[in-house]
Design an enzyme around this catalytic site. Structure first.
Site, PDB file in Angstrom:
ATOM      1  N   HIS A 115      -8.859   5.859  -3.950  1.00  0.00           N
ATOM      2  CA  HIS A 115      -8.660   5.196  -5.249  1.00  0.00           C
ATOM      3  C   HIS A 115     -10.018   4.646  -5.695  1.00  0.00           C
ATOM      4  O   HIS A 115     -10.838   4.263  -4.863  1.00  0.00           O
ATOM      5  CB  HIS A 115      -7.657   4.059  -5.037  1.00  0.00           C
ATOM      6  CG  HIS A 115      -7.165   3.404  -6.281  1.00  0.00           C
ATOM      7  ND1 HIS A 115      -7.899   2.461  -6.963  1.00  0.00           N
ATOM      8  CD2 HIS A 115      -6.006   3.550  -6.969  1.00  0.00           C
ATOM      9  CE1 HIS A 115      -7.199   2.047  -8.018  1.00  0.00           C
ATOM     10  NE2 HIS A 115      -6.049   2.686  -8.039  1.00  0.00           N
TER      11      HIS A 115
ATOM     12  N   ASP B 245      -7.261   0.692   3.239  1.00  0.00           N
ATOM     13  CA  ASP B 245      -6.638   0.336   1.968  1.00  0.00           C
ATOM     14  C   ASP B 245      -5.136   0.598   2.138  1.00  0.00           C
ATOM     15  O   ASP B 245      -4.688   1.741   2.127  1.00  0.00           O
ATOM     16  CB  ASP B 245      -7.256   1.199   0.863  1.00  0.00           C
ATOM     17  CG  ASP B 245      -6.528   1.054  -0.457  1.00  0.00           C
ATOM     18  OD1 ASP B 245      -5.503   0.347  -0.511  1.00  0.00           O
ATOM     19  OD2 ASP B 245      -6.982   1.670  -1.437  1.00  0.00           O
TER      20      ASP B 245
ATOM     21  N   GLN C 222      -0.555   1.533  -0.543  1.00  0.00           N
ATOM     22  CA  GLN C 222       0.624   2.415  -0.580  1.00  0.00           C
ATOM     23  C   GLN C 222       1.325   2.465   0.774  1.00  0.00           C
ATOM     24  O   GLN C 222       2.405   3.059   0.889  1.00  0.00           O
ATOM     25  CB  GLN C 222       0.210   3.843  -0.991  1.00  0.00           C
ATOM     26  CG  GLN C 222      -0.460   3.916  -2.342  1.00  0.00           C
ATOM     27  CD  GLN C 222       0.472   3.517  -3.492  1.00  0.00           C
ATOM     28  OE1 GLN C 222       1.697   3.469  -3.335  1.00  0.00           O
ATOM     29  NE2 GLN C 222      -0.100   3.217  -4.639  1.00  0.00           N
TER      30      GLN C 222
ATOM     31  N   LYS D  55       2.889  -3.866  -5.403  1.00  0.00           N
ATOM     32  CA  LYS D  55       3.393  -2.554  -4.945  1.00  0.00           C
ATOM     33  C   LYS D  55       4.421  -2.733  -3.828  1.00  0.00           C
ATOM     34  O   LYS D  55       5.043  -1.787  -3.376  1.00  0.00           O
ATOM     35  CB  LYS D  55       2.234  -1.683  -4.482  1.00  0.00           C
ATOM     36  CG  LYS D  55       1.307  -1.315  -5.648  1.00  0.00           C
ATOM     37  CD  LYS D  55       0.140  -0.502  -5.185  1.00  0.00           C
ATOM     38  CE  LYS D  55      -0.972  -0.484  -6.205  1.00  0.00           C
ATOM     39  NZ  LYS D  55      -0.786   0.480  -7.273  1.00  0.00           N
TER      40      LYS D  55
ATOM     41  N   CYS E 140      -6.464   6.986 -11.035  1.00  0.00           N
ATOM     42  CA  CYS E 140      -7.660   6.287 -10.524  1.00  0.00           C
ATOM     43  C   CYS E 140      -8.210   6.983  -9.283  1.00  0.00           C
ATOM     44  O   CYS E 140      -8.638   6.324  -8.319  1.00  0.00           O
ATOM     45  CB  CYS E 140      -7.382   4.819 -10.224  1.00  0.00           C
ATOM     46  SG  CYS E 140      -6.865   3.884 -11.643  1.00  0.00           S
TER      47      CYS E 140
HETATM   48  N1  PMP Z   1      -5.698   1.471  -3.561  1.00  0.00           N
HETATM   49  C1  PMP Z   1      -4.633   2.255  -3.764  1.00  0.00           C
HETATM   50  C2  PMP Z   1      -4.351   3.342  -2.777  1.00  0.00           C
HETATM   51  C3  PMP Z   1      -3.815   2.049  -4.864  1.00  0.00           C
HETATM   52  O1  PMP Z   1      -2.742   2.822  -5.047  1.00  0.00           O
HETATM   53  C4  PMP Z   1      -4.135   0.999  -5.762  1.00  0.00           C
HETATM   54  C5  PMP Z   1      -3.292   0.757  -6.997  1.00  0.00           C
HETATM   55  N2  PMP Z   1      -2.989   1.936  -7.705  1.00  0.00           N
HETATM   56  C6  PMP Z   1      -5.242   0.208  -5.494  1.00  0.00           C
HETATM   57  C7  PMP Z   1      -6.001   0.470  -4.393  1.00  0.00           C
HETATM   58  C8  PMP Z   1      -5.619  -0.933  -6.392  1.00  0.00           C
HETATM   59  O2  PMP Z   1      -4.638  -1.906  -6.369  1.00  0.00           O
HETATM   60  P1  PMP Z   1      -4.633  -3.094  -7.446  1.00  0.00           P
HETATM   61  O3  PMP Z   1      -4.799  -2.433  -8.785  1.00  0.00           O
HETATM   62  O4  PMP Z   1      -3.297  -3.721  -7.273  1.00  0.00           O
HETATM   63  O5  PMP Z   1      -5.757  -3.999  -7.098  1.00  0.00           O
END
Ligand code: PMP
Length: 404
Positions: free
Chosen positions: A122, A199, A202, A225, A362
């Protein structure tokens, strides 16, 4: 033809006030809907018990502090941390990674050091490291993926050198749902003296997570999430690692004593939590953790795995659909339809009350590797069932009919 049943139904949709009957919400990887217990915890706090934390001398504030710190302890227990003091509350995973880069990165890394990321990260696990690399003169290496969309740890093993000081990888891909062999990643990183950041955005809603068993050095996730509120997330690192990190933002609550001659700082986690925190958000996270633990992460994982199997099987029967990622994805299925832009797929599905995500998620470097500008993505949660997958498949068949 194999007839797949929803092998392990959870039947939780009734817990979610914002999911009307007949609406297939398949965008949990972007953000999860909130169960009534989370909404109630937040509403109750604002309605009846609200006050600031840590500073008040009155009973209400002391009670709120106990509730706020209980949320920290719940988050610690939830991911197997040794102590609540190892959990830093942040705004989300994005802020957690920026915190590690700004605090740990600027003090432990120097020009010439290398960071290993992967092709499926991401943007929030890419850009903070690029900013840091530009500032310090670091190099970033990118671990490729296997043909079925996993981080290729054999390649990582070949790429890692003693110059690598950090490996930072998604525990579960937000696009492909592929699950990292985190224990092996930790062993490979540690073999060359690097730290491992996972990270877990998910992963925490979909898998049992135990940071001690995984052997990682940093773990980050966002509450929203995990069926909790937006605006809150957690950074985990061992007490020893946090002790080695200087403050990254200054302000109230993170200090020991302030004077113009010399200011000293609080120990972790307070050292990293400048300003009035997201008090009620923490209570919402606590309720969300209780909620998913009440169902059980093993049961959630099995449920979502059954939905993935059903979705992949249904979509693979439609000729023009191209599926990405591994069969054993954790609750996430990305796909493309020949000749149809994913945004059109999403719009037509919306008319059938099926909500998916369409775009680059993203993860533009991953799109590049897949050779597509964007994908359509269906992602599951505890409220989804076989009917949602069937509505998705019916919607995709309609898309293919419309586009001939
Ligand atoms: N890492 C992953 C794998 C994600 O799916 C996301 C959110 N789509 C993020 C980081 C970023 O999370 P946040 O926007 O809640 O800070």
């Amino acid at each position: 033809m194999t007839v797949l049943t929803d092998a392990r139904p959870l039947d939780r949709v009734a817990d979610f006030p914002a999911i009307p009957a007949g609406w297939a919400y398949l965008d949990t990887a972007a953000t999860a809907q909130k169960p009534q217990v989370v909404v109630d915890a937040i509403t109750r706090a604002y309605d009846t018990t609200y006050a600031t934390v840590h500073r008040g001398v009155y009973q209400r504030s002391a009670d709120m502090t106990v509730a706020y710190e209980a949320a920290r302890a719940a988050a610690a227990r939830f991911i197997g941390a040794a102590s609540a003091d190892e959990i830093v509350f942040v705004r989300g995973a994005t802020e957690a990674i920026n915190l590690v880069a700004a605090s740990w990165g600027t003090t432990h890394l120097k020009a010439g050091d290398r960071i290993l990321l992967s092709q499926l990260e991401h943007h929030s696990n890419i850009v903070p490291w690029q900013l840091l690399a530009d500032r310090l003169g670091l190099a970033i290496d990118v671990c490729p993926l296997t043909a079925d969309g996993r981080i290729d740890l054999d390649a990582a093993e070949r790429m890692l050198t003693p110059a690598h000081k950090l490996v930072s990888l998604a525990h579960v891909s937000n696009v492909l749902g592929s699950i990292l062999d985190a224990r092996r990643a930790a062993d490979l990183a540690h073999k060359v003296g690097a730290k491992l950041l996972l990270d877990g955005c998910q992963a925490v809603p979909r898998l049992p997570v135990d940071v001690a068993a995984l052997g990682c050095d940093f773990y980050v996730f966002s509450a929203h999430k995990l069926y909790g509120p937006t605006g809150l997330g957690c950074l985990w690192a061992s007490a020893e690692t946090l002790d080695s990190m200087p403050p990254w933002q200054g302000g109230g609550a993170m200090i020991d004593r302030v004077s113009f001659a010399r200011t000293t700082y609080a120990p972790a986690p307070a050292r990293f939590e400048a300003g009035t925190p997201h008090i009620v958000g923490a209570l919402g996270l606590h309720a969300a953790i209780d909620y998913v633990e009440g169902i059980g992460l093993e049961a959630i994982h099995a449920h979502e795995a059954a939905l993935v199997v059903r979705a992949r099987e249904a979509l693979s029967r439609i000729n023009s659909v191209r599926l990405f990622g591994p069969e054993d994805s954790a609750g996430i299925v990305s796909f493309a339809i020949d000749g149809v832009h994913p945004h059109d797929v999403g719009t037509i599905l919306d008319e059938a009350h099926v909500a998916i995500r369409a775009g680059h998620h993203c993860a533009q470097p991953l799109m590049e590797a897949l050779g597509v500008p964007a994908t359509a993505r269906a992602s599951f949660g505890v409220y989804n069932g076989a009917a949602d997958v069937d509505a998705l498949a019916a919607g995709i068949e309609r898309v293919t009919r419309i586009f001939g």
